[in-house]
Design an enzyme around this catalytic site. Structure first.
Site, PDB file in Angstrom:
ATOM      1  N   THR A 247       0.950  -0.988  -0.053  1.00  0.00           N
ATOM      2  CA  THR A 247       0.038  -0.024  -0.037  1.00  0.00           C
ATOM      3  C   THR A 247       0.786   1.121  -0.059  1.00  0.00           C
ATOM      4  O   THR A 247       1.998   1.441   0.967  1.00  0.00           O
ATOM      5  CB  THR A 247      -0.937  -0.037   1.220  1.00  0.00           C
ATOM      6  OG1 THR A 247      -1.901  -1.089   1.173  1.00  0.00           O
ATOM      7  CG2 THR A 247      -1.864   1.094   1.305  1.00  0.00           C
TER       8      THR A 247
ATOM      9  N   PHE B  59       1.113   5.035   0.778  1.00  0.00           N
ATOM     10  CA  PHE B  59       0.742   6.002   1.760  1.00  0.00           C
ATOM     11  C   PHE B  59       1.114   7.324   1.289  1.00  0.00           C
ATOM     12  O   PHE B  59       2.565   7.310   0.935  1.00  0.00           O
ATOM     13  CB  PHE B  59       1.196   5.901   2.896  1.00  0.00           C
ATOM     14  CG  PHE B  59       0.280   4.735   3.782  1.00  0.00           C
ATOM     15  CD1 PHE B  59       0.828   3.392   3.533  1.00  0.00           C
ATOM     16  CD2 PHE B  59      -0.762   4.917   4.490  1.00  0.00           C
ATOM     17  CE1 PHE B  59      -0.108   2.559   4.279  1.00  0.00           C
ATOM     18  CE2 PHE B  59      -1.720   4.109   5.242  1.00  0.00           C
ATOM     19  CZ  PHE B  59      -1.295   2.816   5.060  1.00  0.00           C
TER      20      PHE B  59
END
Lengths: 280, 280
Positions: B176, B178
């Site tokens: 992921t 960020f």
């Protein structure tokens, strides 16, 4: 025809499949999209429906991976509007009085999130997560408890014999999922006006720009372009592209694909099909 | 210094905040919007928000918030997502302890990403919970050898749980990305990456012309994504990242302010920053 869809009757995929293929078919529900594509590629089902993007939550990469892995062809597309209704068992009460009888609300986590405004205005309703909206509706029917509610859709209300306590409790009315219809057989591209493809280019400055030149030089209309991050080394770029083509391109499609192939290190044409208008 | 993140301690957003800013104070937020509000109001100096996942795709919610709120991108962080089966500490043979587990709590996405594990352990019931860290907290609060949570190693440490089986995720390539948001624009003297949100006029080739500016000047496109604008058929919003390791930062900044600006309808420069180092 046998149609493979995700979930149980009343799920969003079920409703979308019914809209697209019509009611006069045998519908088979699967737990995962991997199973749907296996069912279609093995010939167990004649067609299936796979969600690929949602207007609020974006493109579903995992489903593009599945389309890339399985030998199926995209034969059409469909936009399905997602609506959230509050469902409960039928009692002699209606409206506000019925709402006051409810204590717990079951639904998929994203459906609960997408009904945030309603839930914050009715604080006595306690949200509980389930794996699917239709499953939440099924659960209410099973428990026969008038204090339980589900956030699901009108089709689930009908199937599980529930009443719509409050309709359209979604925060955002522009919640639309795009599905691709798949089957083993390819449509002749002459019948279509749109193509979906996956391609990979190497990680060098200008490589994507070089690949896109074909769309510019043949004046093809790009309706979707998306890069996907790939972690690990080597570090190529994966792209998902949809383009629309006109009569003038149909006879030159082999040539267009050949030029495109020269500028990419991997190319898979998912299918040629007839586009439908995106709802606004 | 206070860093806003989503969920409770042990959530993936918390790990991203803690890794990027070790030893800071952390502010737990219930929704993504709360993170943006906290940063905008000055309650937190920075916030960590997920913008894309290598399996699930871009997080549109956060792109919408980046567009609407008066915040800038200060940096980015790539977090590897791993899913472990966590239980209350105990003893005994692994296989026997696994056999006793009847309920597994986690976020719906985490459960979905461990499909293979559940297929080979069919006696375990998947139970959807709001997020992975609260699932771990729940298991810790009610020690019982029949319940487990799927969460990460940090959550195991924080809630004193044992990792009974590590890495039960189907796909190890799960990251992921960020972005770190701040109220102030990042006043850097050098940078090698820039994030942009833009819209283009509805004329053929407008995208190609905009990309040509980068290609001609040696900047590499590392993300591009088109998203239909609801209510405006045929119009798209684009999310773009460029990297320019070999090119002078000032030159790129000037190009964006001049040439790109005249070739776009709307343009929001989210920020210039240093690209995350990708060592995997």
């Amino acid at each position: 025809m046998k149609i493979a869809y995700g979930g149980i009757p009343g799920s969003v995929s079920y409703n979308a499949a019914q809209d697209y293929f019509g009611a006069k078919h045998t519908y088979i529900g699967y737990k995962t999209y991997h199973e749907i594509l296996k069912s279609v590629s093995s010939g167990k089902s004649d067609a299936g429906l796979i969600p690929v993007e949602n207007s609020l939550s974006g493109t579903i990469y995992e489903h593009y991976d599945l389309l890339n892995e399985h030998s199926v062809k995209v034969t059409g597309e469909l936009y399905h509007k997602i609506e959230h209704d509050l469902l409960g068992l039928k009692t002699d009460k209606n409206g506000e009085a019925r709402l006051k009888e409810l204590k717990k609300v079951y639904s998929r986590p994203d459906a609960l999130e997408q009904s945030e405004r309603f839930l914050s205005q009715h604080k006595w309703l306690q949200p509980e997560a389930t794996t699917d909206t239709a499953e939440a509706a099924q659960l209410i029917k099973k428990h026969q408890d008038i204090s339980l509610a589900a956030i699901a859709n009108k089709s689930s209300a009908k199937i599980y014999d529930l009443t719509i306590v409050v309709n359209n409790i979604e925060d955002n009315p522009h919640n639309i999922t795009r599905f691709l219809a798949v089957s083993q057989k390819t449509l002749p591209r002459i019948d279509g006006n749109k193509a979906s493809l996956i391609f990979i280019v190497s990680d060098e400055p200008g490589s994507l720009y070089g690949a896109l030149a074909v769309f510019e030089s043949y004046e093809l209309n790009l309706t979707k372009i998306e890069s996907r991050p790939v972690y690990g080394k080597p570090h190529p770029f994966v792209f998902y592209v949809d383009f629309e083509y006109g009569e003038e391109h149909k006879l030159r499609m082999d040539e267009i694909v050949a030029v495109f192939q020269e500028n990419t290190s991997y190319l898979k044409i998912l299918g040629y099909y007839q586009s439908v208008k995106r709802p606004v | 210094m206070k860093i806003a993140h989503l969920g409770i301690a042990g959530s993936f957003s918390y790990i991203a905040a803690k890794t990027y800013f070790p030893g800071a104070e952390y502010l737990s937020c219930k929704t993504f919007k709360d993170i943006f509000t906290a940063v905008e109001s000055g309650e937190a100096e920075y916030g960590a928000v997920p913008v894309e996942n290598s399996l699930a795709g871009s997080v549109y919610d956060n792109y919408d918030l980046l567009y609407k709120h008066d915040v800038y991108v200060k940096g980015e962080y790539d977090l590897k997502i791993a899913h472990h089966l966590l239980v209350s500490p105990g003893t005994g043979k692994l296989e026997e302890r696994l056999k006793k587990i009847t309920k597994v709590y986690s976020h719906i996405k985490a459960l979905e990403q461990c499909d293979d594990f559940f297929a080979s352990h069919p006696w375990m019931e998947e139970t959807v919970y709001s997020d992975t860290a609260t699932a771990a907290q729940l298991v810790a609060e009610k020690p019982d050898e029949t319940t487990a949570a799927i969460a990460n190693e940090t959550a195991a440490e924080l809630y004193h749980l044992e990792v009974l089986k590590a890495h039960i995720e189907d796909n190890a390539n799960n990251y992921t990305r960020f972005v770190i948001i701040s109220k102030q624009e990042n006043h850097v003297t050098e940078a090698n990456k820039c994030s942009l949100i833009l819209t283009l006029s509805h004329t053929p080739g407008s995208l190609y012309r905009a990309l040509e500016i980068f290609s001609r000047n040696g900047a590499n496109l590392t993300k591009i994504e088109s998203r239909p604008i609801m209510g405006k058929p045929f119009e798209y919003i684009f999310y773009i990242d460029i990297e320019f390791a070999q090119v002078d930062f000032n030159k790129i900044r000037d190009l964006i302010a001049s040439e790109l600006k005249t070739n776009t309808q709307t343009l929001k420069v989210l920020g210039f920053y240093h690209a995350a180092r990708r060592e995997f």
